[in-house]
Enzyme design. Structure first.
Site, PDB file in Angstrom:
ATOM      1  N   CYS A   1       0.809  -1.144   0.003  1.00 14.08           N
ATOM      2  CA  CYS A   1      -0.035   0.051  -0.103  1.00 14.08           C
ATOM      3  C   CYS A   1       0.919   1.282   0.024  1.00 14.08           C
ATOM      4  O   CYS A   1       0.696   2.355  -0.922  1.00 14.08           O
ATOM      5  CB  CYS A   1      -0.947  -0.077   1.332  1.00 14.08           C
ATOM      6  SG  CYS A   1      -2.052   1.327   1.435  1.00 14.08           S
TER       7      CYS A   1
ATOM      8  N   CYS B   1      -4.524  -2.136   5.734  1.00 13.12           N
ATOM      9  CA  CYS B   1      -4.468  -0.690   5.411  1.00 13.12           C
ATOM     10  C   CYS B   1      -5.614  -0.393   4.572  1.00 13.12           C
ATOM     11  O   CYS B   1      -5.775  -0.867   3.224  1.00 13.12           O
ATOM     12  CB  CYS B   1      -2.992  -0.785   4.510  1.00 13.12           C
ATOM     13  SG  CYS B   1      -2.760   0.980   3.901  1.00 13.12           S
TER      14      CYS B   1
END
Length: 381
Positions: A109, A206
């Site tokens: 991410c 995330c």
């Protein structure tokens, strides 16, 4: 003219204080709330505790980000990277699970979204650089940017940045590098940032958030029951409800106990055979199956120009909260993979990220592709 910064404002206290500090230092700060997950579009149904609420948790976070930007007298914009997150982060996350490995989506991410698409978006709007509320430190040395652990070692998040490039790092600011978490909380209270000063830290995957993780995975990886086998004795102890839902080193959730003639020591997952759908477990005492002595890193990334080409002693962190462990690093001829040799460590799990440090400097990282026993034979499970 002040340097223009686009700061990722999440709706949490860390990024809020990062924004305040940059403004105080004289930067021209604009806040940006990133939305990278859509529960309905992405079929995030099972295991999602937010569906019965008035709106999803990300929208509450957005409200908090807007309130914080208002209190700091900073402009805020909003940008979606939902498709990019699905294609470049979440699909890799699922593919890793399908192999029976243990992924770490936060690392990718950062690589693809926060320091990739977000930075490109900032550049397209004319910003000079980006900033995040990570606890990490950038130090520019000898004409290039290097990544170091944050002052607050309990909160240090450099581990999650091990896959970003030196070029990405050179365009990023980390205002919390020298702050502790208690200091950040205290400053938020002093500034009376009402939306975030007492807000709990976010947890979970995330940009997705807290989930009943096994149920969450069932949205994308159908369950397939199979045997849980004691790798030491070969005995089938019970049935699992899906091999992909378990990770190497896990002991919670196995519910194995009360076996006649056995000690009460807990069982741990030591390996998985995805093709045969067998989950291998063992108790700690006398168990050598939990150990490996070498691992192969793929997708290798070194931050800087000082990549060693001969065997070199470094430290490796094999999981976020793990200790720094001594290893010998050996770059392979393709320069995209590397060997790590070590004296025998527990639960080095395929699919996880091994992050390499030279002292406090994070120098590189890679995905653990294979592990090897004390005879340097590939471990098949």
């Amino acid at each position: 003219m002040a340097q223009k910064v686009l700061l990722g404002l999440s709706g949490g206290v860390d990024s809020a204080i990062a924004a305040y500090l940059l403004k105080k230092q004289g930067y021209d700060v604009t806040c940006c709330f990133m939305r990278n997950w859509d529960s309905i579009t992405n079929n995030d149904i099972k295991g999602n505790p937010t569906l019965s609420g008035s709106k999803c948790s990300q929208e509450f976070d957005y409200d908090d980000a807007v309130e914080t930007a208002f209190e700091l007298d900073l402009p805020i914009i909003r940008k979606d990277f939902i498709e990019e997150y699905w294609e470049e982060v979440f699909q890799q996350f699922l593919d890793t699970y399908r192999k029976g490995y243990t992924p770490d989506p936060d690392v990718f991410c950062n690589k693809y979204i926060k320091f990739g698409h977000f930075y490109q978006y900032a550049k397209s709007l004319g910003f000079d650089t980006i900033a995040m509320g990570h606890y990490a430190m950038r130090i520019d040395e000898n004409g290039e940017s290097h990544l170091y652990k944050a002052y607050d070692r309990n909160k240090d998040q450099s581990y999650f940045l091990g896959q970003i490039s030196e070029e990405q790092l050179s365009h990023a600011l980390f205002p919390l590098a020298n702050f502790t978490k208690p200091e950040v909380r205290a400053l938020a209270e002093k500034l009376d940032l009402s939306a975030v000063m007492h807000k709990k830290d976010s947890t979970g995957v995330c940009f997705i958030g807290e989930r009943n993780f096994k149920e969450f995975l069932k949205n994308y990886l159908p369950s397939k029951p199979g045997p849980i086998v004691d790798i030491v004795t070969g005995e089938t102890l019970k049935q699992h409800d899906g091999i992909l839902y378990y990770t190497v080193g896990q002991h919670r959730g196995l519910d194995i106990g009360g076996i006649k003639g056995r000690s009460t020591d807990p069982f741990f997952v030591v390996g998985k055979d995805v093709n045969k759908n067998i989950l291998y477990v063992a108790q700690e005492e006398g168990n050598t199956y939990r150990k490996s002595y070498r691992c192969l890193l793929s997708h290798f990334n070194w931050i800087g120009k000082d990549l060693p080409t001969t065997p070199t002693p470094l430290n490796a962190k094999f999981r976020y909260r793990g200790k720094d462990m001594p290893v010998t690093f050996s770059l392979r001829p393709d320069r995209e993979s590397a060997w790590l040799d070590y004296p025998g460590y527990d639960y080095v799990a395929k699919g996880q990220i091994a992050v390499l440090y030279r002292g406090d400097r994070l120098v590189g990282s890679g995905i653990i592709e294979e592990t090897y026993d004390k005879n340097l034979v590939k471990i098949p499970y």
